[in-house]
Structure formats: C-alpha cells, structure tokens
Write a protein that holds these residues in place. Structure first.
Motif, PDB file in Angstrom:
ATOM      1  N   ILE A  30       0.863  -1.182   0.000  1.00 34.51           N
ATOM      2  CA  ILE A  30       0.000   0.000   0.000  1.00 34.51           C
ATOM      3  C   ILE A  30       0.902   1.234   0.000  1.00 34.51           C
ATOM      4  N   GLY A  31       0.587   2.221  -0.847  1.00 37.34           N
ATOM      5  CA  GLY A  31       1.341   3.469  -0.774  1.00 37.34           C
ATOM      6  C   GLY A  31       1.769   4.008  -2.123  1.00 37.34           C
ATOM      7  N   GLY A  32       2.554   5.074  -2.070  1.00 39.78           N
ATOM      8  CA  GLY A  32       3.085   5.686  -3.276  1.00 39.78           C
ATOM      9  C   GLY A  32       4.196   4.841  -3.877  1.00 39.78           C
ATOM     10  N   LEU A  33       4.193   4.711  -5.204  1.00 37.52           N
ATOM     11  CA  LEU A  33       5.194   3.878  -5.892  1.00 37.52           C
ATOM     12  C   LEU A  33       6.089   4.691  -6.824  1.00 37.52           C
ATOM     13  N   HIS A  34       5.844   5.970  -6.954  1.00 38.95           N
ATOM     14  CA  HIS A  34       6.685   6.911  -7.692  1.00 38.95           C
ATOM     15  C   HIS A  34       7.101   6.388  -9.067  1.00 38.95           C
ATOM     16  N   LEU A  35       6.093   6.057  -9.864  1.00 41.10           N
ATOM     17  CA  LEU A  35       6.361   5.497 -11.193  1.00 41.10           C
ATOM     18  C   LEU A  35       6.066   6.495 -12.317  1.00 41.10           C
ATOM     19  N   GLY A  36       5.898   7.772 -11.974  1.00 41.38           N
ATOM     20  CA  GLY A  36       5.603   8.775 -12.984  1.00 41.38           C
ATOM     21  C   GLY A  36       6.715   8.973 -13.990  1.00 41.38           C
ATOM     22  N   TYR A  37       7.950   8.737 -13.588  1.00 39.25           N
ATOM     23  CA  TYR A  37       9.093   8.910 -14.486  1.00 39.25           C
ATOM     24  C   TYR A  37       9.548   7.581 -15.102  1.00 39.25           C
ATOM     25  N   ALA A  38       8.858   6.498 -14.769  1.00 39.18           N
ATOM     26  CA  ALA A  38       9.242   5.182 -15.269  1.00 39.18           C
ATOM     27  C   ALA A  38       8.797   4.997 -16.715  1.00 39.18           C
ATOM     28  N   SER A  39       9.572   4.239 -17.469  1.00 37.82           N
ATOM     29  CA  SER A  39       9.184   3.896 -18.842  1.00 37.82           C
ATOM     30  C   SER A  39       8.090   2.831 -18.799  1.00 37.82           C
ATOM     31  N   ASP A  40       7.421   2.633 -19.915  1.00 39.68           N
ATOM     32  CA  ASP A  40       6.405   1.577 -19.998  1.00 39.68           C
ATOM     33  C   ASP A  40       7.028   0.218 -19.689  1.00 39.68           C
ATOM     34  N   GLU A  41       8.251   0.031 -20.141  1.00 43.03           N
ATOM     35  CA  GLU A  41       8.950  -1.239 -19.887  1.00 43.03           C
ATOM     36  C   GLU A  41       9.195  -1.432 -18.390  1.00 43.03           C
ATOM     37  N   GLN A  42       9.596  -0.378 -17.704  1.00 33.66           N
ATOM     38  CA  GLN A  42       9.836  -0.471 -16.265  1.00 33.66           C
ATOM     39  C   GLN A  42       8.551  -0.729 -15.499  1.00 33.66           C
ATOM     40  N   ILE A  43       7.464  -0.078 -15.912  1.00 34.71           N
ATOM     41  CA  ILE A  43       6.175  -0.323 -15.265  1.00 34.71           C
ATOM     42  C   ILE A  43       5.747  -1.772 -15.478  1.00 34.71           C
ATOM     43  N   SER A  44       5.951  -2.295 -16.681  1.00 35.55           N
ATOM     44  CA  SER A  44       5.610  -3.691 -16.967  1.00 35.55           C
ATOM     45  C   SER A  44       6.415  -4.645 -16.096  1.00 35.55           C
ATOM     46  N   GLU A  45       7.677  -4.307 -15.860  1.00 37.63           N
ATOM     47  CA  GLU A  45       8.537  -5.133 -15.003  1.00 37.63           C
ATOM     48  C   GLU A  45       7.995  -5.164 -13.577  1.00 37.63           C
ATOM     49  N   VAL A  46       7.575  -4.000 -13.068  1.00 38.71           N
ATOM     50  CA  VAL A  46       7.025  -3.928 -11.711  1.00 38.71           C
ATOM     51  C   VAL A  46       5.717  -4.710 -11.624  1.00 38.71           C
ATOM     52  N   VAL A  47       4.846  -4.541 -12.626  1.00 47.27           N
ATOM     53  CA  VAL A  47       3.565  -5.248 -12.623  1.00 47.27           C
ATOM     54  C   VAL A  47       3.786  -6.762 -12.671  1.00 47.27           C
ATOM     55  N   SER A  48       4.691  -7.212 -13.512  1.00 43.07           N
ATOM     56  CA  SER A  48       4.984  -8.652 -13.600  1.00 43.07           C
ATOM     57  C   SER A  48       5.487  -9.188 -12.271  1.00 43.07           C
ATOM     58  N   TYR A  49       6.341  -8.419 -11.612  1.00 46.04           N
ATOM     59  CA  TYR A  49       6.854  -8.837 -10.296  1.00 46.04           C
ATOM     60  C   TYR A  49       5.705  -8.944  -9.299  1.00 46.04           C
ATOM     61  N   CYS A  50       4.804  -7.963  -9.311  1.00 48.43           N
ATOM     62  CA  CYS A  50       3.675  -7.961  -8.377  1.00 48.43           C
ATOM     63  C   CYS A  50       2.761  -9.159  -8.617  1.00 48.43           C
ATOM     64  N   ILE A  51       2.510  -9.479  -9.881  1.00 47.57           N
ATOM     65  CA  ILE A  51       1.652 -10.622 -10.206  1.00 47.57           C
ATOM     66  C   ILE A  51       2.229 -11.903  -9.615  1.00 47.57           C
ATOM     67  N   LYS A  52       3.537 -12.043  -9.684  1.00 46.71           N
ATOM     68  CA  LYS A  52       4.193 -13.262  -9.209  1.00 46.71           C
ATOM     69  C   LYS A  52       4.329 -13.312  -7.691  1.00 46.71           C
ATOM     70  N   ASN A  53       4.391 -12.153  -7.034  1.00 41.98           N
ATOM     71  CA  ASN A  53       4.802 -12.139  -5.628  1.00 41.98           C
ATOM     72  C   ASN A  53       3.789 -11.557  -4.642  1.00 41.98           C
ATOM     73  N   LEU A  54       2.758 -10.857  -5.126  1.00 36.46           N
ATOM     74  CA  LEU A  54       1.826 -10.187  -4.222  1.00 36.46           C
ATOM     75  C   LEU A  54       0.387 -10.577  -4.539  1.00 36.46           C
ATOM     76  N   THR A  55      -0.490 -10.401  -3.541  1.00 30.79           N
ATOM     77  CA  THR A  55      -1.912 -10.656  -3.778  1.00 30.79           C
ATOM     78  C   THR A  55      -2.686  -9.367  -4.020  1.00 30.79           C
ATOM     79  N   PHE A  56      -2.158  -8.221  -3.572  1.00 28.44           N
ATOM     80  CA  PHE A  56      -2.838  -6.952  -3.832  1.00 28.44           C
ATOM     81  C   PHE A  56      -1.857  -5.794  -3.775  1.00 28.44           C
ATOM     82  N   VAL A  57      -2.236  -4.710  -4.451  1.00 30.20           N
ATOM     83  CA  VAL A  57      -1.504  -3.440  -4.404  1.00 30.20           C
ATOM     84  C   VAL A  57      -2.541  -2.319  -4.349  1.00 30.20           C
ATOM     85  N   TYR A  58      -2.405  -1.435  -3.378  1.00 25.76           N
ATOM     86  CA  TYR A  58      -3.222  -0.222  -3.327  1.00 25.76           C
ATOM     87  C   TYR A  58      -2.307   0.951  -3.667  1.00 25.76           C
TER      88      TYR A  58
END
Length: 294
Positions: free
Chosen positions: A232-260
C-alpha cells in the motif's frame, strides 16, 4: 499468538472520497492494528504538505493526535512532513531516518533551483529537538509487529523510482554542491500478521513514495524474514518507462496478492496494476482499507 486485525486509513492524498476531507499533493496514512486484546493501536505514516490539511482530515476522521502511539516518516521530503511539527507538539514519538534532514531541491534543465523539497524548517527543528525522536538507519522494530526498514539496499540492475530533477546538497572538496538525490533515507513500514511467529512471517508493506523501488523494498523485506503479501502506498512510477512499469507489474503478479497505489504512483502505473487484477478498488482521502490475510 493472535492474528492482527489491520486497517489502513488514507488521511491525505490527491483525491478524496469525502466532502469534509481536503486533498493535498502529499500523503498521510493511519494504520489501525488490533492484536485480539481489544486495544486498537494507531500508527501514523507521514503528514502530507500542509499541517492545516493534515489536522482537518484527522479531525474529520475523529482521530485525536494524542491517541497515536507512533509517527513514522518515510523520507525527508516536504510533501510527507508538513504536519511533523504538530505531531511533536502532541508528544507522539517519531521514527525518522538519520539522513532525512538534509537540504533538497528540484531543478530545471539548466540546473537552476525551482523549489525546495526540504522538510519545512519549523518541522525539521521540532523533530531535531523533540526528546522522543528516534533516528534510524537500519531495520528497526517500532513496537511488536511494526517495523521501519531504514536504508533500503538497491539491487544491481533493479531500477530505483526517482525524479530526475531532484537534487540534494552535499559538501564536496569544501564546497556545497547540488548532486543527484537517490533518497537514501527512503523507508517502508512492515505490519506483521502475527507478531512473534516463525519467520518468514506474513505481512503488508506500506510506502510513502517508494523511491527505493517496489522490487527493492519487497526483496529487502524478504531478506529480513518477512513474507510480503501486499503493498500500500506511493510507488513513484511517474518517471518510469512503460517497460519499467511492466517489469514492476509482472513482479507484483508473481509475488503479491494486492496493491493499493496511492500518491505518486502515476495514472499509467495505476491502470497497469488495475488491469492486472492487483488493485481491489480506488482510494482517496477517507478510504478505509481492511487487510484480508491470505
């Protein structure tokens, strides 16, 4: 050992769910923890930019600062520390990184200062002189089941979530100079499901801005014996590339059950996380997030 009932309340963010609560570019969240003993403990993370907005929203929630047991500061930026002075005045013990008090600025393309990012001077002095300020730099227990991370090591090859315009002041060869700020004082909070249980223990991870990078945060929590099920919280992804955001999302899918996602996550990243089925619902000032342990 009782399972904790945990609720995270959004005190201040950029959007609101209630007409009596004001928005701010900063962030503040309140963590309610009940260990099964009938006592609700309140832990505050950050206090947005404006102390007036912070106090208004705390009052709207019916929360007296004197009932808060600990105030945690995620990092030394002005949009997370505006209420720090009134927190100290209320006598609430503060946990803040020892490196959070430095001078910080945003600059333009010519490296000229456009605004200050430093903790407001009144708040900085209040925290420095407050007898119940705890300076931390390593993984630290605040109370049973509640921890702050201290400095988060950056994994080689894993991106931090930084602003390219942010600078900090350092003395180099006798001269104060503006250098890129990696926000080494950035910390996250751990709330355990069952304090005292065998490691790895199930927990949630709460960030202010997440400048260290979500992947670095979760992996550092794992190194310290915690099984993070949600963030839960701020993830400061405003300056991230689409590729970097995809990397974070893929990691979350594999390792977390939720993100707020709150605060500085960015609309692009929120949409990507939502489309991946990781975001249970949208939030704003006044939102109450009950933790459903897996």
């Amino acid at each position: 050992m009782a399972t904790s009932e945990v609720e995270v309340v959004v005190v201040v963010d950029a959007t609101t769910t209630r007409s009596d609560m004001r928005t701010d570019r900063g962030l503040s969240v309140l963590i309610h923890v009940n260990r099964g003993d009938g006592v609700t403990r309140r832990i505050l993370l950050d206090s947005c930019t404006s102390k007036e907005v912070f106090l208004n929203n705390m009052n709207a929630l019916g929360v007296d600062l004197s009932t808060v047991e600990a105030a945690l500061v995620s990092h030394g930026h002005d949009d997370h520390t505006g209420g720090l002075g009134v927190i100290c005045q209320a006598g609430v013990p503060v946990w803040i990184h020892s490196g959070a008090f430095i001078n910080r600025y945003a600059v333009d393309s010519e490296n000229a200062i456009t605004r200050t990012l430093t903790i407001p001077e009144e708040c900085r002095q209040a925290a420095k002189t407050f007898p119940h300020t705890h300076l931390v730099s390593t993984f630290t227990q605040v109370m049973p089941g509640i921890y702050v991370s201290g400095t988060v090591p950056r994994i080689p090859g894993v991106k931090e979530h930084l602003s390219p315009t942010h600078r900090k002041m350092e003395v180099i060869t006798g001269k104060e100079m503006a250098v890129p700020d990696h926000v080494d004082d950035d910390m996250f909070v751990i709330v355990e499901r069952t304090p005292g249980s065998a490691k790895p223990s199930q927990c949630i991870l709460i960030t202010g801005c997440g400048h260290s990078g979500l992947i670095n945060d979760v992996e550092y929590a794992r190194q310290n014996g915690f099984n993070v099920v949600g963030v839960i919280g701020g993830l400061h992804l405003g300056y991230a590339s689409d590729e970097q955001i995809s990397e974070v999302v893929s990691y979350c899918i594999k390792n977390l059950t939720f993100v707020y996602p709150l605060h500085c996550t960015s609309e692009r990243a929120e949409v990507a996380l939502t489309n991946a089925g990781l975001v249970p619902c949208k939030t704003g000032c006044g939102s109450r997030i009950p933790i459903k342990w897996a």
